[in-house]
Design a protein around this motif. Structure first.
Motif, PDB file in Angstrom:
ATOM      1  N   LEU A 201       0.983  -1.360  -0.148  1.00  0.00           N
ATOM      2  CA  LEU A 201       0.083  -0.104  -0.164  1.00  0.00           C
ATOM      3  C   LEU A 201       0.733   1.348   0.069  1.00  0.00           C
ATOM      4  O   LEU A 201       1.970   1.345   0.821  1.00  0.00           O
ATOM      5  CB  LEU A 201      -0.974   0.077   1.322  1.00  0.00           C
ATOM      6  CG  LEU A 201      -1.930  -1.273   1.260  1.00  0.00           C
ATOM      7  CD1 LEU A 201      -2.596  -0.888   2.356  1.00  0.00           C
ATOM      8  CD2 LEU A 201      -2.575  -1.468   0.160  1.00  0.00           C
ATOM      9  N   VAL A 204       1.159   7.111   2.837  1.00  0.00           N
ATOM     10  CA  VAL A 204       0.082   8.095   2.983  1.00  0.00           C
ATOM     11  C   VAL A 204       0.774   9.308   4.230  1.00  0.00           C
ATOM     12  O   VAL A 204       0.754   8.806   5.258  1.00  0.00           O
ATOM     13  CB  VAL A 204      -1.503   7.754   3.774  1.00  0.00           C
ATOM     14  CG1 VAL A 204      -2.383   9.029   3.684  1.00  0.00           C
ATOM     15  CG2 VAL A 204      -1.781   6.555   2.630  1.00  0.00           C
ATOM     16  N   ASN A 221       2.212   0.988   4.961  1.00  0.00           N
ATOM     17  CA  ASN A 221       1.798  -0.459   5.062  1.00  0.00           C
ATOM     18  C   ASN A 221       2.176  -1.594   3.986  1.00  0.00           C
ATOM     19  O   ASN A 221       1.340  -1.733   2.787  1.00  0.00           O
ATOM     20  CB  ASN A 221       0.088  -0.733   4.933  1.00  0.00           C
ATOM     21  CG  ASN A 221      -0.735  -0.046   6.272  1.00  0.00           C
ATOM     22  OD1 ASN A 221      -1.620   0.856   6.099  1.00  0.00           O
ATOM     23  ND2 ASN A 221       0.033   0.014   7.434  1.00  0.00           N
ATOM     24  N   GLU A 279       3.498  -2.466   9.867  1.00  0.00           N
ATOM     25  CA  GLU A 279       3.410  -1.407   9.387  1.00  0.00           C
ATOM     26  C   GLU A 279       4.475  -0.705   9.781  1.00  0.00           C
ATOM     27  O   GLU A 279       5.361  -0.975  11.057  1.00  0.00           O
ATOM     28  CB  GLU A 279       2.155  -0.657  10.069  1.00  0.00           C
ATOM     29  CG  GLU A 279       2.050   0.897   9.910  1.00  0.00           C
ATOM     30  CD  GLU A 279       0.958   1.355  10.882  1.00  0.00           C
ATOM     31  OE1 GLU A 279       0.940   2.375  11.428  1.00  0.00           O
ATOM     32  OE2 GLU A 279      -0.128   0.765  11.071  1.00  0.00           O
ATOM     33  N   GLN A 309      -7.365   3.371   9.590  1.00  0.00           N
ATOM     34  CA  GLN A 309      -6.419   4.428  10.319  1.00  0.00           C
ATOM     35  C   GLN A 309      -7.030   5.663  10.804  1.00  0.00           C
ATOM     36  O   GLN A 309      -7.810   6.473   9.884  1.00  0.00           O
ATOM     37  CB  GLN A 309      -5.305   4.814   9.325  1.00  0.00           C
ATOM     38  CG  GLN A 309      -4.294   3.638   9.040  1.00  0.00           C
ATOM     39  CD  GLN A 309      -3.390   3.297   9.905  1.00  0.00           C
ATOM     40  OE1 GLN A 309      -3.247   3.916  10.891  1.00  0.00           O
ATOM     41  NE2 GLN A 309      -2.508   2.179   9.744  1.00  0.00           N
ATOM     42  N   TYR A 319      -8.321   7.254   7.325  1.00  0.00           N
ATOM     43  CA  TYR A 319      -8.664   6.755   6.061  1.00  0.00           C
ATOM     44  C   TYR A 319      -8.943   5.331   6.193  1.00  0.00           C
ATOM     45  O   TYR A 319      -8.599   4.393   7.149  1.00  0.00           O
ATOM     46  CB  TYR A 319      -7.646   6.806   4.759  1.00  0.00           C
ATOM     47  CG  TYR A 319      -6.357   6.119   5.056  1.00  0.00           C
ATOM     48  CD1 TYR A 319      -6.158   5.044   4.738  1.00  0.00           C
ATOM     49  CD2 TYR A 319      -5.454   6.842   5.631  1.00  0.00           C
ATOM     50  CE1 TYR A 319      -4.995   4.407   4.959  1.00  0.00           C
ATOM     51  CE2 TYR A 319      -4.104   6.389   5.798  1.00  0.00           C
ATOM     52  CZ  TYR A 319      -4.075   5.062   5.585  1.00  0.00           C
ATOM     53  OH  TYR A 319      -2.420   4.398   5.845  1.00  0.00           O
ATOM     54  N   GLU A 321      -8.542   1.462   4.229  1.00  0.00           N
ATOM     55  CA  GLU A 321      -8.065   0.820   2.925  1.00  0.00           C
ATOM     56  C   GLU A 321      -8.573  -0.776   3.131  1.00  0.00           C
ATOM     57  O   GLU A 321      -8.704  -1.289   4.060  1.00  0.00           O
ATOM     58  CB  GLU A 321      -6.510   0.657   3.136  1.00  0.00           C
ATOM     59  CG  GLU A 321      -5.869   0.574   2.164  1.00  0.00           C
ATOM     60  CD  GLU A 321      -5.567   1.503   1.256  1.00  0.00           C
ATOM     61  OE1 GLU A 321      -5.375   1.390  -0.082  1.00  0.00           O
ATOM     62  OE2 GLU A 321      -5.099   2.725   1.721  1.00  0.00           O
ATOM     63  N   LEU A 323      -8.613  -4.382   0.954  1.00  0.00           N
ATOM     64  CA  LEU A 323      -7.776  -4.945  -0.240  1.00  0.00           C
ATOM     65  C   LEU A 323      -8.271  -6.452  -0.360  1.00  0.00           C
ATOM     66  O   LEU A 323      -8.602  -7.174   0.780  1.00  0.00           O
ATOM     67  CB  LEU A 323      -6.338  -4.900  -0.140  1.00  0.00           C
ATOM     68  CG  LEU A 323      -5.720  -5.542   1.260  1.00  0.00           C
ATOM     69  CD1 LEU A 323      -4.328  -5.887   0.932  1.00  0.00           C
ATOM     70  CD2 LEU A 323      -5.659  -4.388   2.275  1.00  0.00           C
ATOM     71  N   THR A 333      -7.354  -3.087  -4.636  1.00  0.00           N
ATOM     72  CA  THR A 333      -7.171  -2.367  -3.639  1.00  0.00           C
ATOM     73  C   THR A 333      -8.282  -0.882  -3.513  1.00  0.00           C
ATOM     74  O   THR A 333      -8.547  -0.490  -4.732  1.00  0.00           O
ATOM     75  CB  THR A 333      -5.858  -1.504  -3.057  1.00  0.00           C
ATOM     76  OG1 THR A 333      -5.339  -0.746  -4.358  1.00  0.00           O
ATOM     77  CG2 THR A 333      -4.849  -2.676  -3.169  1.00  0.00           C
ATOM     78  N   HIS A 335      -8.896   2.641  -1.428  1.00  0.00           N
ATOM     79  CA  HIS A 335      -8.310   3.644  -0.561  1.00  0.00           C
ATOM     80  C   HIS A 335      -9.766   4.717  -0.207  1.00  0.00           C
ATOM     81  O   HIS A 335     -10.195   5.231  -1.250  1.00  0.00           O
ATOM     82  CB  HIS A 335      -7.352   4.407  -0.961  1.00  0.00           C
ATOM     83  CG  HIS A 335      -7.045   5.358  -0.186  1.00  0.00           C
ATOM     84  ND1 HIS A 335      -5.749   4.958   0.871  1.00  0.00           N
ATOM     85  CD2 HIS A 335      -7.325   6.651   0.198  1.00  0.00           C
ATOM     86  CE1 HIS A 335      -5.368   6.307   1.585  1.00  0.00           C
ATOM     87  NE2 HIS A 335      -6.523   7.241   1.338  1.00  0.00           N
ATOM     88  N   PRO A 337     -11.161   7.554   1.489  1.00  0.00           N
ATOM     89  CA  PRO A 337     -10.615   8.747   2.476  1.00  0.00           C
ATOM     90  C   PRO A 337     -11.974   9.118   3.738  1.00  0.00           C
ATOM     91  O   PRO A 337     -12.785   8.489   3.627  1.00  0.00           O
ATOM     92  CB  PRO A 337     -10.886  10.018   1.365  1.00  0.00           C
ATOM     93  CG  PRO A 337     -11.897   9.645   0.294  1.00  0.00           C
ATOM     94  CD  PRO A 337     -11.542   8.179   0.147  1.00  0.00           C
ATOM     95  N   HIS A 368     -17.969   4.316  -1.487  1.00  0.00           N
ATOM     96  CA  HIS A 368     -16.908   5.230  -2.424  1.00  0.00           C
ATOM     97  C   HIS A 368     -16.700   4.481  -3.673  1.00  0.00           C
ATOM     98  O   HIS A 368     -16.655   2.999  -3.777  1.00  0.00           O
ATOM     99  CB  HIS A 368     -15.490   4.927  -1.529  1.00  0.00           C
ATOM    100  CG  HIS A 368     -14.387   5.620  -2.148  1.00  0.00           C
ATOM    101  ND1 HIS A 368     -14.359   7.047  -2.452  1.00  0.00           N
ATOM    102  CD2 HIS A 368     -13.500   5.309  -2.842  1.00  0.00           C
ATOM    103  CE1 HIS A 368     -13.094   7.349  -3.256  1.00  0.00           C
ATOM    104  NE2 HIS A 368     -12.516   6.181  -3.263  1.00  0.00           N
TER     105      HIS A 368
END
Length: 450
Positions: A201, A204, A221, A279, A309, A319, A321, A323, A333, A335, A337, A368
């Motif tokens: 990933l 960010v 990550n 991480e 996170q 955000y 994530e 996957l 994936t 992502h 927001p 999203h």
């Protein structure tokens, strides 16, 4: 006052590198130009006026003291539900009277089916939990003069201190081999590797923190869904250096059920085949003003994973994530927001050791790019990370969570892409607290604090 970050600096911290970042940060701090606050014409808020008056050399010391970098290797299975984590903080040991400095090593978790035992019992308070499951926490701070970064990219670490021998071999960006030997007390040998095809990933970076000029944080990550192999051995000698419950001056503890097993001899915990999450995150943000709330659910057997996170004071590094692997084996994936999901602590409880409210149940919903996600995370117990060694860390806590998570992902046509039911999961809540119980000023009510 909004700082202007050097473009080269932003590019470097946003790259998925293998190396430890502290050596690079040292160079930027010496140059004193990774960010500036000049050229601002707006009326400055009071805090900015204060920082503007701080001499550049002293401000640089604040930034160095506020540097944190961690490598966080989670292990999730019925045998062991916990972490092996390494956090580099205040590495130049500025303001030593206020804060420790060095590389802290934490091996902590619960063994022997702890999450299942909690799930099947009514133990949801800290006191009941400690009396029912086999859990422990071991911490040690390696002074910086005992820590060596090596390898062509300074990706490896070796450290030796007071009978502890540590080696972290970062084989590649998704693979690590960790060896920790604590004479007479603990032994860990672990290989932590992303499952085949799992994407790295992208890092960010959040620069919207309003703590000190130049505050920022990068979340990286490389291995959100991993497999772990190895072995943990807990030896009876650890009893001599540990308490029977968390919350005293000594941060190391062993619960009574695990202590009983150690009275009979060493406890061997196989890690082979465990799920894992890795991480590598870093940045400049003062620990007392820091704070996070995150969840991770690596499910290698389902070829899927998710990571939440949430960082206090930043929308950029808040955000979700997602996957997953398609039927043809190709990983996807998503992502999501901060603006496209809602996260709520629908159940909480007061924790008498950390003196804050902690989550018992999180509910998340997201929409999203036509995809919808529904997540229910149930926290069954937590392992407190609290230290009383200096004022800064004394007024901060980390709650390492034992949890189960169920979640569903649907595509724009309403078809189910992923459906995970009651997967073992991990996560943390961390933020400032009052070490002395003043009614939990940082947690006056049960609402999510940020």
């Amino acid at each position: 006052m909004k700082p202007n970050f050097h473009s080269e600096f932003l590019s470097s911290i946003g790259s998925p590198e293998l190396s430890w970042r502290w050596p690079s940060y040292q160079n930027w701090l010496v140059r004193e130009d990774f960010c500036s606050t000049g050229g601002q014409t707006d009326i400055l808020p009071p805090l900015s006026v204060v920082w503007k008056a701080v001499p550049a050399g002293l401000l640089n010391k604040f930034r160095s003291a506020a540097f944190i970098e961690w490598r966080y290797y989670s292990v999730i299975s019925e045998n062991f539900h916990g972490i092996c984590g390494f956090s580099l903080f205040n590495p130049e040991n500025h303001f030593a009277g206020m804060s420790e400095g060095g590389l802290i090593c934490i091996v902590a978790g619960a063994v022997d089916g702890a999450a299942s035992a909690l799930k099947n019992s009514a133990a949801h308070s800290a006191g009941e939990q400690t009396g029912k499951i086999k859990e422990f926490c071991f911490m040690h701070v390696f002074p910086m003069d005992s820590v060596i970064f090596h390898g062509p990219q300074r990706q490896h670490v070796s450290a030796s201190h007071q009978g502890l021998e540590l080696k972290i071999e970062q084989v590649d960006v998704q693979t690590a081999e960790v060896t920790l030997e604590v004479e007479g007390r603990l032994s860990l040998r672990m290989r932590h590797q992303a499952v085949r095809g799992c994407p790295v990933l992208a890092p960010v970076t959040g620069t919207d923190f309003q703590t000190i000029p130049g505050a920022h944080w990068t979340v990286f990550n490389p291995s959100p869904v991993a497999r772990v192999d190895g072995q943990l051995i807990i030896r009876p000698g650890l009893l001599n250096f540990s308490e029977t419950a968390p919350g005293v001056h000594n941060p190391n503890f062993i619960s009574p059920p695990l202590a009983e097993k150690l009275y009979e001899g060493f406890v061997k915990v196989p890690l082979d085949g465990s799920a894992g999450y890795y991480e590598h995150s870093f940045g400049v943000n003062p620990m007392p003003l820091h704070g996070w709330d995150f969840v991770f659910v690596p499910t290698p057997d389902a070829h899927a994973g998710l990571v939440l996170q949430t960082y206090r004071g930043s929308e950029q590094v808040t955000y979700l994530e997602i996957l997953w692997a398609e039927k043809d084996g190709e990983w996807q994936t998503l992502h999501i927001p901060h603006s496209d999901f809602q996260s709520e602590w629908t159940e909480t409880s007061w924790h008498p050791v950390m003196r804050v409210h902690v989550p018992r149940k999180r509910v998340l919903k997201a929409s999203h790019k036509g995809y919808t996600v529904e997540i229910e995370n149930r926290v069954l117990g937590e392992i407190p990370f609290v230290r009383a060694h200096s004022p800064v860390v004394r007024h901060f806590f980390i709650s390492e969570e034992l949890s189960y998570t169920s979640w569903t992902l649907k595509d724009p046509q309403g078809r189910i892409c992923v459906e995970v039911k009651d997967a073992l999961s991990g996560g943390e809540t961390a933020r400032g607290r009052w070490f002395y119980n003043l009614n939990g000023v940082f947690s006056i009510n049960a609402q999510k604090p940020f």
